[in-house]
Design a protein around this motif. Structure first.
Motif, PDB file in Angstrom:
ATOM      1  N   MET A   1       0.837  -1.181   0.000  1.00 14.72           N
ATOM      2  CA  MET A   1       0.000   0.000   0.000  1.00 14.72           C
ATOM      3  C   MET A   1       0.883   1.246   0.000  1.00 14.72           C
ATOM      4  O   MET A   1       1.916   1.281   0.650  1.00 14.72           O
ATOM      5  CB  MET A   1      -0.911   0.012   1.222  1.00 14.72           C
ATOM      6  CG  MET A   1      -1.679   1.316   1.344  1.00 14.72           C
ATOM      7  SD  MET A   1      -2.971   1.351   2.570  1.00 14.72           S
ATOM      8  CE  MET A   1      -4.243   0.511   1.680  1.00 14.72           C
ATOM      9  N   GLN A   3       1.398   4.924   1.220  1.00 13.12           N
ATOM     10  CA  GLN A   3       0.956   5.799   2.306  1.00 13.12           C
ATOM     11  C   GLN A   3       1.509   7.191   2.055  1.00 13.12           C
ATOM     12  O   GLN A   3       2.713   7.356   1.890  1.00 13.12           O
ATOM     13  CB  GLN A   3       1.427   5.256   3.650  1.00 13.12           C
ATOM     14  CG  GLN A   3       0.815   3.918   3.968  1.00 13.12           C
ATOM     15  CD  GLN A   3       1.206   3.396   5.329  1.00 13.12           C
ATOM     16  OE1 GLN A   3       1.866   4.056   6.105  1.00 13.12           O
ATOM     17  NE2 GLN A   3       0.788   2.186   5.622  1.00 13.12           N
ATOM     18  N   ALA A  22       1.843   0.224  -4.325  1.00 14.38           N
ATOM     19  CA  ALA A  22       0.421  -0.128  -4.396  1.00 14.38           C
ATOM     20  C   ALA A  22       0.230  -1.633  -4.504  1.00 14.38           C
ATOM     21  O   ALA A  22      -0.652  -2.201  -3.880  1.00 14.38           O
ATOM     22  CB  ALA A  22      -0.238   0.586  -5.570  1.00 14.38           C
ATOM     23  N   SER A  24      -1.079  -3.278  -6.815  1.00 10.63           N
ATOM     24  CA  SER A  24      -2.416  -3.615  -7.293  1.00 10.63           C
ATOM     25  C   SER A  24      -2.378  -4.652  -8.410  1.00 10.63           C
ATOM     26  O   SER A  24      -3.323  -5.402  -8.592  1.00 10.63           O
ATOM     27  CB  SER A  24      -3.150  -2.357  -7.764  1.00 10.63           C
ATOM     28  OG  SER A  24      -2.512  -1.770  -8.870  1.00 10.63           O
ATOM     29  N   VAL A  98      -7.252   8.017  -4.425  1.00 11.96           N
ATOM     30  CA  VAL A  98      -7.739   7.319  -3.225  1.00 11.96           C
ATOM     31  C   VAL A  98      -9.225   6.987  -3.381  1.00 11.96           C
ATOM     32  O   VAL A  98      -9.666   5.892  -3.008  1.00 11.96           O
ATOM     33  CB  VAL A  98      -7.496   8.161  -1.951  1.00 11.96           C
ATOM     34  CG1 VAL A  98      -8.237   7.567  -0.760  1.00 11.96           C
ATOM     35  CG2 VAL A  98      -6.011   8.277  -1.652  1.00 11.96           C
ATOM     36  N   ASP A 100     -10.947   6.205  -5.901  1.00  7.85           N
ATOM     37  CA  ASP A 100     -11.203   5.058  -6.768  1.00  7.85           C
ATOM     38  C   ASP A 100     -10.399   3.809  -6.404  1.00  7.85           C
ATOM     39  O   ASP A 100     -10.803   2.698  -6.755  1.00  7.85           O
ATOM     40  CB  ASP A 100     -10.910   5.424  -8.221  1.00  7.85           C
ATOM     41  CG  ASP A 100     -11.881   6.473  -8.749  1.00  7.85           C
ATOM     42  OD1 ASP A 100     -13.019   6.560  -8.244  1.00  7.85           O
ATOM     43  OD2 ASP A 100     -11.493   7.223  -9.668  1.00  7.85           O
ATOM     44  N   TYR A 101      -9.270   4.000  -5.728  1.00  2.00           N
ATOM     45  CA  TYR A 101      -8.366   2.874  -5.452  1.00  2.00           C
ATOM     46  C   TYR A 101      -7.890   2.887  -4.002  1.00  2.00           C
ATOM     47  O   TYR A 101      -6.725   2.623  -3.715  1.00  2.00           O
ATOM     48  CB  TYR A 101      -7.155   2.923  -6.387  1.00  2.00           C
ATOM     49  CG  TYR A 101      -7.532   2.854  -7.844  1.00  2.00           C
ATOM     50  CD1 TYR A 101      -7.819   1.627  -8.443  1.00  2.00           C
ATOM     51  CD2 TYR A 101      -7.624   4.008  -8.612  1.00  2.00           C
ATOM     52  CE1 TYR A 101      -8.190   1.567  -9.777  1.00  2.00           C
ATOM     53  CE2 TYR A 101      -7.995   3.949  -9.953  1.00  2.00           C
ATOM     54  CZ  TYR A 101      -8.276   2.726 -10.524  1.00  2.00           C
ATOM     55  OH  TYR A 101      -8.637   2.660 -11.837  1.00  2.00           O
ATOM     56  N   GLY A 102      -8.803   3.188  -3.082  1.00  2.00           N
ATOM     57  CA  GLY A 102      -8.454   3.323  -1.667  1.00  2.00           C
ATOM     58  C   GLY A 102      -7.859   2.086  -1.025  1.00  2.00           C
ATOM     59  O   GLY A 102      -7.217   2.173   0.021  1.00  2.00           O
ATOM     60  N   GLN A 103      -8.026   0.936  -1.623  1.00  2.00           N
ATOM     61  CA  GLN A 103      -7.426  -0.269  -1.069  1.00  2.00           C
ATOM     62  C   GLN A 103      -5.912  -0.331  -1.321  1.00  2.00           C
ATOM     63  O   GLN A 103      -5.226  -1.152  -0.742  1.00  2.00           O
ATOM     64  CB  GLN A 103      -8.117  -1.534  -1.568  1.00  2.00           C
ATOM     65  CG  GLN A 103      -7.932  -1.830  -3.047  1.00  2.00           C
ATOM     66  CD  GLN A 103      -8.990  -1.215  -3.942  1.00  2.00           C
ATOM     67  OE1 GLN A 103      -9.467  -0.111  -3.720  1.00  2.00           O
ATOM     68  NE2 GLN A 103      -9.352  -1.948  -5.000  1.00  2.00           N
ATOM     69  N   TYR A 104      -5.404   0.581  -2.178  1.00  2.00           N
ATOM     70  CA  TYR A 104      -3.980   0.580  -2.520  1.00  2.00           C
ATOM     71  C   TYR A 104      -3.221   1.831  -2.106  1.00  2.00           C
ATOM     72  O   TYR A 104      -2.002   1.870  -2.181  1.00  2.00           O
ATOM     73  CB  TYR A 104      -3.816   0.407  -4.036  1.00  2.00           C
ATOM     74  CG  TYR A 104      -4.485  -0.810  -4.587  1.00  2.00           C
ATOM     75  CD1 TYR A 104      -4.024  -2.094  -4.258  1.00  2.00           C
ATOM     76  CD2 TYR A 104      -5.594  -0.706  -5.422  1.00  2.00           C
ATOM     77  CE1 TYR A 104      -4.651  -3.222  -4.753  1.00  2.00           C
ATOM     78  CE2 TYR A 104      -6.216  -1.825  -5.928  1.00  2.00           C
ATOM     79  CZ  TYR A 104      -5.750  -3.084  -5.590  1.00  2.00           C
ATOM     80  OH  TYR A 104      -6.372  -4.203  -6.075  1.00  2.00           O
ATOM     81  N   MET A 106      -3.448   5.434   0.714  1.00  2.00           N
ATOM     82  CA  MET A 106      -4.153   6.188   1.754  1.00  2.00           C
ATOM     83  C   MET A 106      -3.393   7.469   2.054  1.00  2.00           C
ATOM     84  O   MET A 106      -2.171   7.549   1.849  1.00  2.00           O
ATOM     85  CB  MET A 106      -4.335   5.362   3.012  1.00  2.00           C
ATOM     86  CG  MET A 106      -3.060   4.965   3.714  1.00  2.00           C
ATOM     87  SD  MET A 106      -3.346   3.942   5.173  1.00  2.00           S
ATOM     88  CE  MET A 106      -3.593   5.211   6.388  1.00  2.00           C
TER      89      MET A 106
END
Length: 110
Positions: A1, A3, A22, A24, A98, A100-104, A106
């Motif tokens: 991720m 940060q 990320a 992803s 973030v 659209d892709y908050g899982q990757y 923050m």
């Protein structure tokens, strides 16, 4: 991720730090990482060119994954405002990623 930490003094952005990957998708195809990198490096390049200053820049590792940028301490008010405004634009772009892709990725403020 990934940060991202925005450093603020009385609400004014004066530095940011970005770390991680990320992950992803496989390396070389990661659009989240590429997008965050493009946004951050583009903003830093804009600060350097348009404000005629050299921020303190720290990068680590051959494979990236860490960037810290701090505006110089003794800038005149106008130059600091201009540089901070450019960095705030970067934060808006990162917030869009973030969303659209908050899982990757923050973002937090300090």
């Amino acid at each position: 991720m990934i940060q991202v930490t925005a450093y603020r003094n009385k609400g004014n952005l004066y530095a940011f730090e970005m770390s991680g990957h990320a992950e992803s998708v496989s390396e070389g195809y990661d659009l989240v990482c590429a997008g965050a990198s493009a946004v951050s490096f583009g903003a830093v390049n804009a600060v350097i060119k348009l404000c005629s200053i050299e921020p303190e820049i720290t990068q680590a590792g051959k494979e990236g994954g860490y960037l810290k940028v701090k505006l110089p301490d003794h800038l005149d008010v106008e130059t600091h405002q201009k540089a901070a405004f450019l960095l705030e634009g970067m934060m808006v772009s990162l917030e869009t990623i973030v969303r659209d892709y908050g899982q990757y990725i923050m973002i937090s403020d300090k």
